[in-house]
Write a protein that holds these residues in place. Structure first.
Motif, PDB file in Angstrom:
ATOM      1  N   GLU A 254      13.900  -3.332  -0.628  1.00 12.67           N
ATOM      2  CA  GLU A 254      12.128  -4.386  -0.582  1.00 12.67           C
ATOM      3  C   GLU A 254      11.637  -3.777  -0.092  1.00 12.67           C
ATOM      4  OE1 GLU A 254      11.716  -6.148   4.075  1.00 12.67           O
ATOM      5  OE2 GLU A 254      14.028  -6.659   3.398  1.00 12.67           O
ATOM      6  N   ALA A 255      11.207  -2.286   0.195  1.00 11.20           N
ATOM      7  CA  ALA A 255      10.021  -1.251  -0.121  1.00 11.20           C
ATOM      8  C   ALA A 255       9.849  -0.686  -1.638  1.00 11.20           C
ATOM      9  CB  ALA A 255      10.228  -0.783   1.767  1.00 11.20           C
ATOM     10  N   ASN A 256      11.112  -0.835  -2.382  1.00 14.05           N
ATOM     11  CA  ASN A 256      11.064   0.246  -2.727  1.00 14.05           C
ATOM     12  C   ASN A 256      10.746   0.816  -2.687  1.00 14.05           C
ATOM     13  OD1 ASN A 256      11.291  -0.520  -6.049  1.00 14.05           O
ATOM     14  ND2 ASN A 256       9.353  -0.475  -6.283  1.00 14.05           N
ATOM     15  N   ILE A 257      10.676   2.362  -2.174  1.00 12.39           N
ATOM     16  CA  ILE A 257      11.083   3.305  -1.735  1.00 12.39           C
ATOM     17  C   ILE A 257      12.676   4.057  -1.606  1.00 12.39           C
ATOM     18  CG2 ILE A 257       9.041   3.146  -1.078  1.00 12.39           C
ATOM     19  CD1 ILE A 257      10.241   3.478   2.272  1.00 12.39           C
ATOM     20  N   THR A 258      12.453   5.812  -1.957  1.00 14.67           N
ATOM     21  CA  THR A 258      13.620   6.152  -1.707  1.00 14.67           C
ATOM     22  C   THR A 258      13.943   6.476  -0.547  1.00 14.67           C
ATOM     23  OG1 THR A 258      14.152   6.297  -4.233  1.00 14.67           O
ATOM     24  CG2 THR A 258      15.770   8.049  -2.495  1.00 14.67           C
TER      25      THR A 258
ATOM     26  N   LEU B  99       6.141  15.182   9.781  1.00 16.64           N
ATOM     27  CA  LEU B  99       4.727  14.088  10.371  1.00 16.64           C
ATOM     28  C   LEU B  99       3.375  14.692  10.771  1.00 16.64           C
ATOM     29  CD1 LEU B  99       5.035  13.367  13.473  1.00 16.64           C
ATOM     30  CD2 LEU B  99       4.733  15.811  14.718  1.00 16.64           C
ATOM     31  N   GLY B 100       3.351  15.980  10.168  1.00 18.53           N
ATOM     32  CA  GLY B 100       2.055  16.203   9.305  1.00 18.53           C
ATOM     33  C   GLY B 100       1.995  15.226   7.944  1.00 18.53           C
ATOM     34  N   ALA B 101       3.000  14.531   7.195  1.00 18.89           N
ATOM     35  CA  ALA B 101       2.803  13.877   6.371  1.00 18.89           C
ATOM     36  C   ALA B 101       1.906  12.110   6.743  1.00 18.89           C
ATOM     37  CB  ALA B 101       3.919  13.714   5.014  1.00 18.89           C
ATOM     38  N   ILE B 102       2.923  12.277   7.636  1.00 16.66           N
ATOM     39  CA  ILE B 102       2.112  11.044   8.751  1.00 16.66           C
ATOM     40  C   ILE B 102       1.698  10.843   8.803  1.00 16.66           C
ATOM     41  CG2 ILE B 102       3.215   9.401  10.657  1.00 16.66           C
ATOM     42  CD1 ILE B 102       6.203   9.755  10.152  1.00 16.66           C
TER      43      ILE B 102
ATOM     44  N   MET C  32       1.287  -1.007   0.187  1.00 14.77           N
ATOM     45  CA  MET C  32      -0.391   0.182  -0.337  1.00 14.77           C
ATOM     46  C   MET C  32       0.844   1.371   0.164  1.00 14.77           C
ATOM     47  SD  MET C  32      -3.290   0.636   2.637  1.00 14.77           S
ATOM     48  CE  MET C  32      -4.189   1.589   1.982  1.00 14.77           C
ATOM     49  N   ASP C  33       0.693   2.809  -0.899  1.00 16.29           N
ATOM     50  CA  ASP C  33       1.839   3.381  -0.903  1.00 16.29           C
ATOM     51  C   ASP C  33       1.935   4.357   0.325  1.00 16.29           C
ATOM     52  OD1 ASP C  33       0.805   3.925  -4.829  1.00 16.29           O
ATOM     53  OD2 ASP C  33       2.443   2.297  -3.348  1.00 16.29           O
ATOM     54  N   LEU C  34       0.406   4.407   0.712  1.00 23.10           N
ATOM     55  CA  LEU C  34       0.134   5.142   1.994  1.00 23.10           C
ATOM     56  C   LEU C  34       1.130   4.380   3.188  1.00 23.10           C
ATOM     57  CD1 LEU C  34      -3.672   5.313   2.009  1.00 23.10           C
ATOM     58  CD2 LEU C  34      -2.007   7.321   1.336  1.00 23.10           C
ATOM     59  N   LEU C  35       1.488   3.515   3.115  1.00 20.23           N
ATOM     60  CA  LEU C  35       2.778   2.988   4.142  1.00 20.23           C
ATOM     61  C   LEU C  35       3.979   3.332   3.936  1.00 20.23           C
ATOM     62  CD1 LEU C  35       0.368  -0.540   5.015  1.00 20.23           C
ATOM     63  CD2 LEU C  35       0.741   1.400   6.259  1.00 20.23           C
ATOM     64  N   LYS C  36       4.356   3.566   2.974  1.00 23.97           N
ATOM     65  CA  LYS C  36       5.726   3.123   1.875  1.00 23.97           C
ATOM     66  C   LYS C  36       5.572   5.353   2.193  1.00 23.97           C
ATOM     67  CE  LYS C  36       5.535   0.400  -1.868  1.00 23.97           C
ATOM     68  NZ  LYS C  36       5.718   0.180  -2.925  1.00 23.97           N
ATOM     69  N   THR C  37       4.688   5.600   1.836  1.00 20.03           N
ATOM     70  CA  THR C  37       4.725   7.648   2.461  1.00 20.03           C
ATOM     71  C   THR C  37       5.204   7.349   4.023  1.00 20.03           C
ATOM     72  OG1 THR C  37       3.413   7.996   1.292  1.00 20.03           O
ATOM     73  CG2 THR C  37       4.152   9.556   2.923  1.00 20.03           C
ATOM     74  N   MET C  38       4.384   6.919   4.917  1.00 16.28           N
ATOM     75  CA  MET C  38       4.966   6.773   6.216  1.00 16.28           C
ATOM     76  C   MET C  38       6.451   6.420   6.489  1.00 16.28           C
ATOM     77  SD  MET C  38       1.694   5.246   8.616  1.00 16.28           S
ATOM     78  CE  MET C  38       0.473   5.845   8.672  1.00 16.28           C
ATOM     79  N   GLN C  39       6.571   5.152   5.906  1.00 16.39           N
ATOM     80  CA  GLN C  39       7.547   4.495   5.410  1.00 16.39           C
ATOM     81  C   GLN C  39       9.306   6.559   5.503  1.00 16.39           C
ATOM     82  OE1 GLN C  39       7.731   1.137   3.991  1.00 16.39           O
ATOM     83  NE2 GLN C  39       8.651  -0.320   5.378  1.00 16.39           N
ATOM     84  N   ILE C  40       8.960   6.846   4.075  1.00 12.27           N
ATOM     85  CA  ILE C  40       9.829   7.731   3.918  1.00 12.27           C
ATOM     86  C   ILE C  40       9.973   9.098   4.617  1.00 12.27           C
ATOM     87  CG2 ILE C  40      10.136   9.728   2.123  1.00 12.27           C
ATOM     88  CD1 ILE C  40       9.010   7.033   0.165  1.00 12.27           C
ATOM     89  N   SER C  41       8.567   9.132   5.420  1.00 10.26           N
ATOM     90  CA  SER C  41       8.195  10.399   6.546  1.00 10.26           C
ATOM     91  C   SER C  41       9.347  10.131   7.670  1.00 10.26           C
ATOM     92  CB  SER C  41       7.347  10.908   6.521  1.00 10.26           C
ATOM     93  OG  SER C  41       6.690  11.130   5.278  1.00 10.26           O
ATOM     94  N   ALA C  42       8.882   8.811   7.420  1.00  9.27           N
ATOM     95  CA  ALA C  42       9.972   8.255   8.988  1.00  9.27           C
ATOM     96  C   ALA C  42      11.161   8.265   8.826  1.00  9.27           C
ATOM     97  CB  ALA C  42       9.519   6.990   9.432  1.00  9.27           C
ATOM     98  N   SER C  43      11.836   8.063   7.583  1.00 13.49           N
ATOM     99  CA  SER C  43      12.619   8.353   7.728  1.00 13.49           C
ATOM    100  C   SER C  43      13.502   9.263   7.514  1.00 13.49           C
ATOM    101  CB  SER C  43      13.794   7.671   6.047  1.00 13.49           C
ATOM    102  OG  SER C  43      13.440   8.351   5.490  1.00 13.49           O
ATOM    103  N   GLY C  44      12.449  10.783   6.848  1.00 16.72           N
ATOM    104  CA  GLY C  44      13.104  11.680   7.165  1.00 16.72           C
ATOM    105  C   GLY C  44      13.170  12.774   8.922  1.00 16.72           C
ATOM    106  N   LEU C  45      12.373  11.938   9.743  1.00 14.12           N
ATOM    107  CA  LEU C  45      12.254  12.306  10.777  1.00 14.12           C
ATOM    108  C   LEU C  45      13.153  11.706  11.661  1.00 14.12           C
ATOM    109  CD1 LEU C  45       8.531  10.947  12.096  1.00 14.12           C
ATOM    110  CD2 LEU C  45       9.241  13.348  12.034  1.00 14.12           C
ATOM    111  N   ASP C  46      13.965  11.010  11.634  1.00 17.58           N
ATOM    112  CA  ASP C  46      14.773  10.524  12.271  1.00 17.58           C
ATOM    113  C   ASP C  46      16.640  11.227  11.375  1.00 17.58           C
ATOM    114  OD1 ASP C  46      16.974   8.441  13.735  1.00 17.58           O
ATOM    115  OD2 ASP C  46      17.350   8.130  11.238  1.00 17.58           O
TER     116      ASP C  46
ATOM    117  N   MET D 103      -5.560   8.583   6.124  1.00 19.59           N
ATOM    118  CA  MET D 103      -5.860   8.054   4.725  1.00 19.59           C
ATOM    119  C   MET D 103      -5.815   6.640   5.357  1.00 19.59           C
ATOM    120  SD  MET D 103      -5.249  10.089   1.303  1.00 19.59           S
ATOM    121  CE  MET D 103      -3.427  11.177   2.295  1.00 19.59           C
ATOM    122  N   VAL D 104      -5.228   6.075   6.071  1.00 24.25           N
ATOM    123  CA  VAL D 104      -5.543   4.677   6.404  1.00 24.25           C
ATOM    124  C   VAL D 104      -6.286   4.176   7.236  1.00 24.25           C
ATOM    125  CG1 VAL D 104      -4.324   2.368   6.938  1.00 24.25           C
ATOM    126  CG2 VAL D 104      -2.916   4.023   6.072  1.00 24.25           C
TER     127      VAL D 104
END
Length: 136
Positions: free
Chosen positions: A57-61, A117-120, A1-15, A126-127
């Protein structure tokens, strides 16, 4: 699901922004840290750089810290002949940390953190909304 990928990308930004905030905090904490002898350099400002990393693995940057280096700019000199680190002319090397720049970097980091954080939060809503629709 693309929304979960969005969360992973934003989480990497938070870190990444969290690590950037730690570097800025260290710079501010050491802005007055001078050497103890005339030949010893004072604290040198640290800088952080980022890079994009492909998570196959997640096919995201994702974003990651590429390097925590040091700012090679010159040290300021302050006249203080009584300081143990003073040179023969009475000048002491001061750290190359500018508190105003650090505060501005901190504000930018805070805004980037809030944006991620807002993107997450938006993806989470949405999920949840999708799950509510599927339950009906």
């Amino acid at each position: 699901m693309d929304l979960l990928k969005t969360m992973q990308i934003s989480a990497s930004g938070l870190d990444a922004q969290g690590q950037r905030m730690r570097v800025i905090s260290e710079n501010l904490a050491n802005k007055d840290s001078m050497g103890k002898t005339p030949n010893e350099d004072p604290y040198r400002r640290k800088v952080i750089s980022f890079r994009n990393v492909l998570d196959r693995e997640a096919n995201i940057t994702k974003v990651q810290v590429a390097n925590i280096g040091v700012d090679r700019s010159e040290f300021d000199l302050k006249f203080n002949p009584s300081h143990p680190a003073a040179n023969a002319d009475g000048y002491v090397k001061m750290p190359n940390v500018n508190a105003l720049i650090e505060v501005m970097d901190m504000k930018e980091t805070q805004r980037s953190y809030q944006a991620n954080l807002g993107a997450i939060e938006a993806a989470k809503k949405m999920v949840m909304r999708t799950l509510d629709i599927l339950r009906q």
